[in-house]
Design a protein around this motif. Structure first.
Motif, PDB file in Angstrom:
ATOM      1  N   LEU A  72       0.841  -1.206   0.000  1.00  0.00           N
ATOM      2  CA  LEU A  72       0.000   0.000   0.000  1.00  0.00           C
ATOM      3  C   LEU A  72       0.867   1.244   0.000  1.00  0.00           C
ATOM      4  O   LEU A  72       0.500   2.277   0.561  1.00  0.00           O
ATOM      5  CB  LEU A  72      -0.900  -0.007   1.244  1.00  0.00           C
ATOM      6  N   GLY A  73       2.018   1.134  -0.609  1.00  0.00           N
ATOM      7  CA  GLY A  73       2.931   2.264  -0.618  1.00  0.00           C
ATOM      8  C   GLY A  73       2.658   3.216  -1.778  1.00  0.00           C
ATOM      9  O   GLY A  73       1.650   3.109  -2.488  1.00  0.00           O
ATOM     10  N   GLY A  93       6.259   1.892   9.557  1.00  0.00           N
ATOM     11  CA  GLY A  93       4.934   1.582   9.018  1.00  0.00           C
ATOM     12  C   GLY A  93       5.054   0.501   7.958  1.00  0.00           C
ATOM     13  O   GLY A  93       4.723   0.709   6.788  1.00  0.00           O
ATOM     14  N   ASP A 117       5.187  -1.363  12.983  1.00  0.00           N
ATOM     15  CA  ASP A 117       3.816  -0.997  12.621  1.00  0.00           C
ATOM     16  C   ASP A 117       2.956  -1.012  13.880  1.00  0.00           C
ATOM     17  O   ASP A 117       3.227  -1.748  14.822  1.00  0.00           O
ATOM     18  CB  ASP A 117       3.249  -1.975  11.579  1.00  0.00           C
ATOM     19  N   MET A 118       1.909  -0.181  13.867  1.00  0.00           N
ATOM     20  CA  MET A 118       1.038  -0.080  15.048  1.00  0.00           C
ATOM     21  C   MET A 118      -0.207  -0.956  14.915  1.00  0.00           C
ATOM     22  O   MET A 118      -0.987  -1.050  15.860  1.00  0.00           O
ATOM     23  CB  MET A 118       0.607   1.375  15.250  1.00  0.00           C
ATOM     24  N   THR A 119      -0.422  -1.573  13.739  1.00  0.00           N
ATOM     25  CA  THR A 119      -1.682  -2.289  13.489  1.00  0.00           C
ATOM     26  C   THR A 119      -1.469  -3.795  13.628  1.00  0.00           C
ATOM     27  O   THR A 119      -0.685  -4.391  12.873  1.00  0.00           O
ATOM     28  CB  THR A 119      -2.205  -1.937  12.080  1.00  0.00           C
ATOM     29  N   ILE A 145       5.435   5.114  15.060  1.00  0.00           N
ATOM     30  CA  ILE A 145       6.628   5.748  14.504  1.00  0.00           C
ATOM     31  C   ILE A 145       7.002   6.998  15.308  1.00  0.00           C
ATOM     32  O   ILE A 145       8.117   7.486  15.206  1.00  0.00           O
ATOM     33  CB  ILE A 145       6.463   6.074  12.992  1.00  0.00           C
ATOM     34  N   GLU A 146       6.072   7.469  16.136  1.00  0.00           N
ATOM     35  CA  GLU A 146       6.357   8.637  16.973  1.00  0.00           C
ATOM     36  C   GLU A 146       7.055   8.222  18.273  1.00  0.00           C
ATOM     37  O   GLU A 146       7.418   9.089  19.082  1.00  0.00           O
ATOM     38  CB  GLU A 146       5.048   9.389  17.300  1.00  0.00           C
ATOM     39  N   ASN A 161       7.384   3.759   3.491  1.00  0.00           N
ATOM     40  CA  ASN A 161       6.664   3.847   2.218  1.00  0.00           C
ATOM     41  C   ASN A 161       5.240   4.303   2.456  1.00  0.00           C
ATOM     42  O   ASN A 161       4.363   3.511   2.815  1.00  0.00           O
ATOM     43  CB  ASN A 161       6.707   2.477   1.511  1.00  0.00           C
ATOM     44  N   CYS A 162       5.032   5.589   2.337  1.00  0.00           N
ATOM     45  CA  CYS A 162       3.691   6.162   2.388  1.00  0.00           C
ATOM     46  C   CYS A 162       3.077   6.090   3.781  1.00  0.00           C
ATOM     47  O   CYS A 162       1.914   5.709   3.925  1.00  0.00           O
ATOM     48  CB  CYS A 162       2.793   5.447   1.378  1.00  0.00           C
TER      49      CYS A 162
HETATM   50  C1  LIG Z   1      -0.185   3.125   3.551  1.00  0.00           C
HETATM   51  S1  LIG Z   1       0.214   1.721   4.517  1.00  0.00           S
HETATM   52  C2  LIG Z   1       1.858   1.387   3.920  1.00  0.00           C
HETATM   53  C3  LIG Z   1       2.347   0.028   4.321  1.00  0.00           C
HETATM   54  C4  LIG Z   1       3.707  -0.351   3.743  1.00  0.00           C
HETATM   55  N1  LIG Z   1       4.716   0.640   4.046  1.00  0.00           N
HETATM   56  C5  LIG Z   1       3.622  -0.571   2.255  1.00  0.00           C
HETATM   57  O1  LIG Z   1       4.321   0.088   1.495  1.00  0.00           O
HETATM   58  O2  LIG Z   1       2.843  -1.431   1.854  1.00  0.00           O
HETATM   59  C6  LIG Z   1       0.500   2.488   6.092  1.00  0.00           C
HETATM   60  C7  LIG Z   1       0.980   1.543   7.200  1.00  0.00           C
HETATM   61  O3  LIG Z   1       1.494   2.336   8.252  1.00  0.00           O
HETATM   62  C8  LIG Z   1       0.964   1.948   9.481  1.00  0.00           C
HETATM   63  N2  LIG Z   1       0.916   3.174  10.309  1.00  0.00           N
HETATM   64  C9  LIG Z   1       0.234   4.302  10.057  1.00  0.00           C
HETATM   65  N3  LIG Z   1       0.486   5.237  10.985  1.00  0.00           N
HETATM   66  C10 LIG Z   1       1.375   4.680  11.854  1.00  0.00           C
HETATM   67  C11 LIG Z   1       2.025   5.136  13.030  1.00  0.00           C
HETATM   68  N4  LIG Z   1       1.803   6.364  13.501  1.00  0.00           N
HETATM   69  N5  LIG Z   1       2.879   4.299  13.673  1.00  0.00           N
HETATM   70  C12 LIG Z   1       3.090   3.043  13.201  1.00  0.00           C
HETATM   71  N6  LIG Z   1       2.491   2.541  12.092  1.00  0.00           N
HETATM   72  C13 LIG Z   1       1.653   3.347  11.424  1.00  0.00           C
HETATM   73  C14 LIG Z   1      -0.390   1.346   9.159  1.00  0.00           C
HETATM   74  O4  LIG Z   1      -0.790   0.437  10.141  1.00  0.00           O
HETATM   75  C15 LIG Z   1      -0.115   0.692   7.811  1.00  0.00           C
HETATM   76  O5  LIG Z   1       0.346  -0.625   7.966  1.00  0.00           O
END
Ligand SMILES: C[S@@+](CC[C@H](N)C(=O)[O-])C[C@H]1O[C@@H](n2cnc3c(N)ncnc32)[C@H](O)[C@@H]1O
Length: 283
Positions: A72-73, A93, A117-119, A145-146, A161-162
Motif C-alpha cells: 500500500l505504498g 509503518g 507498525d502499530m496495526t 513511529i512517533e 513507504n507512504c
Molecule cells: C499506507 S500503509 C503502507 C504500508 C507499507 N509501508 C507498504 O508500502 O505497503 C500504512 C501503514 O502504516 C501503518 N501506520 C500508520 N500510521 C502509523 C504510526 N503512527 N505508527 C506506526 N504505524 C503506522 C499502518 O498500520 C499501515 O500498515
C-alpha cells in the motif's frame, strides 16, 4: 477530529486492508478508490493511481503473494535507497512487510531488517509473510513511529513507504527517525508530498487523510521539518505526479465534488523519494 481519533481511524482502515490481503484480496487504502467488487485478485489494482505498479515483476516474483497484495505504498524506497551488506534497516509503518523483505535480501544474513507498525493485523500478516519467505534476518516490532522501540544510534538506514503522511505528529516521527539512526545514517523514504496548496475540503477529509493525501506535507514543510530534526543533505525527488485522471480517481467516493476539485488537485500531489542524512558528528 483529534489526533487520537485520527490514529484510531488509520489503524482500523489498515487493519481492514490487512484482513483483505490475508484473504488474497487486493486493497487500496493508500489512495481511496475501491478496486471493484470485493477487491478481486489483481496484482496491480490498476484503478488506484497511488499504490499501483510500484515494483517490477523481478522484485516481487520471489516474495509471498500476500506481501505483494498488501503493498500500500506510493513508491519503491528500497530501489532508491543505498543499502549495503551487513547494515541495519528500519521500515517505518511496514504494513504487510514488502519493503522489509526486499531490504533483508539486500543487507544479507549479516544485516538485519526491522519493520515497525502499530496495526496488529498488519503485524500478523507481515510475520506470516516473513515465515513464508524464510527470512531470518527480519523482525517486526509493534509500535508507533512517533515512539520507535529501538535504542539511539542503532540503525544505518530508515526507510518508509507512504506512512509519514499519515502521522498526526510528523515532527516527533522525524525526531525519532533521527534519534535511532547512527551518526551518518540515511533517511530514504517514499511518501506523498504536496507541491503548492490543496483545497481546504481536501485537507479536512478524513477519507483522504487515510488515503495518504490530506495529511501530506508540502515540499517546503518536509524540508523544514527534516532540518529542524537535525538532518542534512535533504533532497525531495518526485517519482510520480498525479494528474487530472489520478486526482479524479482518488477523490471519487470521498463525498467531495470531484468535478470541480480534481483540477485544483491535479499536478499538486506526488509520490516522492525523500532523502536526508544524520550528521557524522551527531550522537
Ligand atoms: C499506507 S500503509 C503502507 C504500508 C507499507 N509501508 C507498504 O508500502 O505497503 C500504512 C501503514 O502504516 C501503518 N501506520 C500508520 N500510521 C502509523 C504510526 N503512527 N505508527 C506506526 N504505524 C503506522 C499502518 O498500520 C499501515 O500498515
Amino acid at each position: 477530529m483529534s489526533a487520537q481519533n485520527t490514529k484510531t481511524t488509520v489503524r482500523e482502515k489498515y487493519g481492514e486492508a490487512a484482513r483483505r490481503a490475508a484473504k488474497g484480496q487486493k486493497s487500496s487504502c493508500c489512495g481511496t478508490t475501491a478496486c471493484g467488487g470485493d477487491g478481486g485478485h489483481e496484482s496491480g489494482c490498476g484503478c488506484d493511481p497511488i499504490t499501483s505498479n510500484l515494483y517490477p515483476e523481478s522484485a516481487t516474483s520471489t516474495l509471498p503473494e500476500q506481501a505483494v497484495l498488501a503493498s500500500l505504498g506510493c513508491g519503491n524506497p528500497t530501489a532508491l535507497a543505498e543499502l549495503h551488506e551487513g547494515e541495519v534497516v528500519l521500515d517505518l509503518g511496514s504494513g504487510g512487510g514488502i519493503d522489509v523483505l526486499l531490504s533483508a535480501k539486500r543487507v544479507g544474513p549479516a544485516g538485519k531488517a526491522y519493520g515497525l507498525d502499530m496495526t496488529d493485523e498488519m503485524l500478523a500478516l507481515a510475520r506470516e509473510n516473513q515465515h513464508k519467505a524464510g527470512a531470518e534476518n527480519v523482525e517486526f516490532l509493534k509500535g508507533e513511529i512517533e515512539a520507535i522501540p529501538l535504542p539511539d544510534n542503532s540503525v544505518d538506514v530508515v526507510i518508509s513507504n507512504c506512512v509519514i503522511n499519515l502521522s498526526t505528529d510528523k515532527r516527533q516521527a522525524l525526531a525519532e527517525a533521527f534519534r535511532v539512526l547512527k551518526p551518518g545514517g540515511r533517511f530514504a523514504v517514499s511518501d506523498v508530498v504536496i507541491r503548492g496548496e490543496l483545497p481546504p475540503d481536501v485537507r479536512s477529509s478524513m477519507e483522504l487523510w487515510v488515503g495518504c493525501v490530506a495529511g501530506a506535507l508540502t515540499e517546503g514543510e518536509y524540508e523544514d521539518r527534516l532540518r529542524e530534526a537535525g538532518f542534512l543533505e535533504i533532497g525531495i525527488e518526485p517519482t510520480r505526479i498525479y494528474e487530472l485522471a489520478d486526482a479524479a480517481a482518488f477523490l471519487d467516493g470521498t463525498g467531495l465534488d470531484t468535478e470541480s476539485i480534481a483540477s485544483e488537485v491535479a499536478g499538486r500531489v506526488m509520490g516522492a523519494f525523500v532523502r536526508a542524512r544524520k550528521p557524522l558528528n551527531q550522537e
